[in-house]
Design an enzyme around this catalytic site. Structure first.
Site, PDB file in Angstrom:
ATOM      1  N   ILE A  99       0.831  -1.202   0.000  1.00 24.43           N
ATOM      2  CA  ILE A  99       0.000   0.000   0.000  1.00 24.43           C
ATOM      3  C   ILE A  99       0.865   1.252   0.000  1.00 24.43           C
ATOM      4  CG2 ILE A  99      -0.259  -0.192   2.512  1.00 24.43           C
ATOM      5  CD1 ILE A  99      -3.116   1.046   2.177  1.00 24.43           C
ATOM      6  N   CYS A 100       0.350   2.304  -0.619  1.00 26.87           N
ATOM      7  CA  CYS A 100       0.982   3.622  -0.651  1.00 26.87           C
ATOM      8  C   CYS A 100       2.245   3.593  -1.513  1.00 26.87           C
ATOM      9  CB  CYS A 100       1.239   4.108   0.775  1.00 26.87           C
ATOM     10  SG  CYS A 100       1.713   5.846   0.898  1.00 26.87           S
ATOM     11  N   ALA A 101       3.395   3.786  -0.904  1.00 31.31           N
ATOM     12  CA  ALA A 101       4.661   3.748  -1.637  1.00 31.31           C
ATOM     13  C   ALA A 101       5.181   2.326  -1.811  1.00 31.31           C
ATOM     14  CB  ALA A 101       5.708   4.595  -0.910  1.00 31.31           C
TER      15      ALA A 101
END
Length: 182
Positions: A99-101
């Site tokens: 998730i995210c980066a």
């Protein structure tokens, strides 16, 4: 068993929402301290991990989760044992959540080639060969990606759905938490 890897600078919501959701559904999940037993997140919230990475095994492993955050994502990517767990999960068709980066870690390994994914804005160029969608959470095969803290619940519930192969369990868990968009 699901491992959620925590390295210094992880995004707290992206790590703990999946832990909470999975445990509510009765799934065995352990937080794994990559940079020690007690790990501090990107917003200075410390978590006492269930185990450290040196205690992690492949026994009964169903999947892994890589939370984002900075420098947490970089710390995960730079850890040889985390890389080994990613390789094991990919080779053995285990669930891989990022998730995210953190999807950038999978992109750098070439695991996202031709896959539908999502990520935090600005990391698209790190997802070599992927089709980036503007959604809170996306599943393509054994890979589940999320776009960031704001989509952590959607990511967690989609991971639960994939793990249990049941949207009924995910919906029941969402309802029990009064989470309406799932």
């Amino acid at each position: 068993m699901v491992y959620v890897f925590l390295a210094k600078g992880f995004e707290e919501l992206e790590a703990l929402a999946p832990v909470d959701v999975l445990r509510r559904a009765g799934i065995e999940v352990k937080t794994v301290g990559v940079t020690g037993k007690r790990v501090s997140g990107s917003h200075r919230i410390s978590v006492n991990c269930d185990i450290t990475i040196k205690d992690a095994t492949f026994d009964n492993l169903d999947g892994i989760i890589l939370p984002g955050g900075m420098p947490g994502t970089l710390n995960l990517e730079n850890d040889a044992t985390v890389q080994y767990f990613i390789d094991f999960a990919a080779k053995n068709d285990k669930l891989i959540g990022a998730i995210c980066a953190a999807p950038s870690i999978l992109g750098h390994k070439g695991l996202l080639q031709g896959k539908n994914v999502t990520c935090y804005t600005g990391f698209e160029k790190e997802l070599a060969g992927a089709h980036v969608l503007d959604r809170p959470a996306v599943r393509d095969g054994n890979i589940i990606t999320g776009w960031g803290a704001g989509g952590a619940m959607d990511f967690a519930l989609l991971y639960l759905e994939a793990l249990t192969q049941s949207d009924t369990i995910a919906k029941k868990t969402a309802r029990s938490m009064r989470y309406g968009s799932y």
